[in-house]
Design an enzyme around this catalytic site. Structure first.
Site, short mmCIF file in Angstrom:
data_model
loop_
_atom_site.label_atom_id
_atom_site.label_comp_id
_atom_site.label_asym_id
_atom_site.label_seq_id
_atom_site.Cartn_x
_atom_site.Cartn_y
_atom_site.Cartn_z
N CYS A 280 0.84 -1.20 0.00
CA CYS A 280 0.00 0.00 0.00
C CYS A 280 0.87 1.26 0.00
O CYS A 280 1.37 1.69 1.06
CB CYS A 280 -0.93 -0.02 1.21
N CYS B 23 -0.49 4.11 2.15
CA CYS B 23 -0.30 3.95 3.60
C CYS B 23 1.16 4.18 3.99
O CYS B 23 1.43 4.79 5.02
CB CYS B 23 -0.70 2.55 4.06
N ASP B 24 2.09 3.69 3.21
CA ASP B 24 3.49 3.63 3.67
C ASP B 24 4.47 4.52 2.91
O ASP B 24 5.63 4.65 3.32
CB ASP B 24 3.99 2.17 3.59
#
Ligand code: NAP
Length: 321
Positions: free
Chosen positions: A136, A139-140
């Site tokens: 992701c 997200c990261d």
């Protein structure tokens, strides 16, 4: 032991991405008492897409915003919503979905559970998950400011996420297993124009190595069979999708990759059970095709229940049914 509560619906929809919400809108509007159920928060896979620019009517919109609009639209028709469920059992023949305290009983079921990222299944992938291996970018990505990253895959997801990662990383390699990309031409063009991106074609990853976190990727050049090392701080595999069918496996017909087989009305091999969107065997997996599938499934469910009602009316006097 306390009895489980029973909730009865004309149409139970499993999954709340574009297929699920579209099915919910059409089913409830088609006068079916409808509930939409999910094991996660609502919105499905597209909620993570940074930008969608091929859903008609919206030249550019974030996946999250588009899915919020789908949900608000379903709310207008008063669809019952059950997010974050812990589903214990699904019986498609009986059309029952069981959680810890509730049995949802449906006259029809629409499966719209979508699909999730496939794993590379190489050494180091599981070991470094969350320590340099991520599925992701949204997200990261921010953790990799001025770092070097590798994205694996040649589809829309790989290229779009690689472009996104260049906002943070100083360099992003795209590792693809053959000549020629699978992604849409416009996305390919954008990737080619991004000077932080470098393509490594006809190459597959063999192993992810590191100590505390990811340090290198071992690659194999498929043209020359040469093995080489690439120093990277993170690896983002984007190699396609696996259908979310664990709770129905063995109960209906699926293809060799697990995607659900449907007929022209999107009915599965179980009567009164339909499948919509990424979870089914379909040539195109987009928000628009998922939404279209949802509409077809709901319409099929309406017709199925009408025929069922007619059958009952023929069997019993009209003053009873
Ligand atoms: P995809 O289109 O199936 O592409 C997967 C890529 O990974 C392909 O390039 C494939 O190579 C490669 N691959 C597969 N298995 C591999 C392995 N074991 N090792 C190395 N490489 C491997 O998957 P996706 O990009 O996740 O997209 C899924 C669907 O969502 C697509 O229909 C896509 O168009 C859609 N999508 C749409 C948007 C949008 O509209 N904004 C964004 C993202 C995704 P080959 O090319 O050689 O098969």
């Amino acid at each position: 032991m306390t009895e489980k509560k029973e909730l009865i619906y004309d149409c139970l929809i499993l999954g709340s991405g574009p297929a699920g919400f579209s099915a919910a809108i059409y089913a409830q509007r088609g006068n079916l008492k409808t509930a939409i159920l999910d094991i996660n928060m609502f919105g499905g896979q597209p909620s993570n897409y940074l930008e969608i620019e091929n859903y008609p009517g919206f030249s550019s919109i974030s996946g999250y915003e588009l899915m919020e609009k789908f949900e608000q639209h379903a709310d207008k028709f008063k669809v019952d919503k059950f997010p974050m469920l812990e589903i214990e059992n699904v019986n498609l023949q009986k059309k029952e979905i069981e959680t810890k305290d509730t049995i949802f009983k449906g006259k029809t079921i629409i499966i719209a559970t979508g699909a999730q990222a496939k794993q590379l299944n190489i050494e180091g992938e599981a070991e470094f998950k969350g320590r340099g291996v991520s599925y992701c970018a949204i997200c990261d990505g921010a953790f990799y400011k001025d770092k070097t990253l590798a994205v694996v895959g040649g589809g829309n997801s790989a290229l779009e996420e690689a472009i996104y990662l260049t906002k943070f990383a100083k360099k992003v390699y795209i590792i693809h297993r053959r000549e020629g990309l699978r992604a849409d031409k416009l996305v390919c063009k954008r990737a080619c124009e991004n000077n932080k991106l470098e393509f490594i074609m006809c190459t597959i990853p063999l192993k992810i190595e590191g100590t505390k976190t990811v340090e290198k990727l071992i690659l194999k050049d498929l043209n020359t069979d040469t093995i080489k090392e690439l120093n990277v701080d993170g690896v983002f595999p984007y190699i396609g999708l696996k259908p979310n069918t664990d709770m129905f496996n063995g109960q209906l017909e699926q293809n060799q990759n697990g995607f659900i087989e449907t007929d022209v009305n999107l009915q599965t091999s179980v009567k009164g059970v339909y499948a919509a969107g990424d979870v089914r065997n379909t040539p195109l997996r987009q928000v628009i095709t998922a939404a279209s599938d949802g509409a077809i499934c709901a319409n099929s469910a309406v017709k199925y229940l009408e025929a069922y009602d007619d059958e009952l009316k023929n069997k019993y006097p009209s003053n009873i049914i």
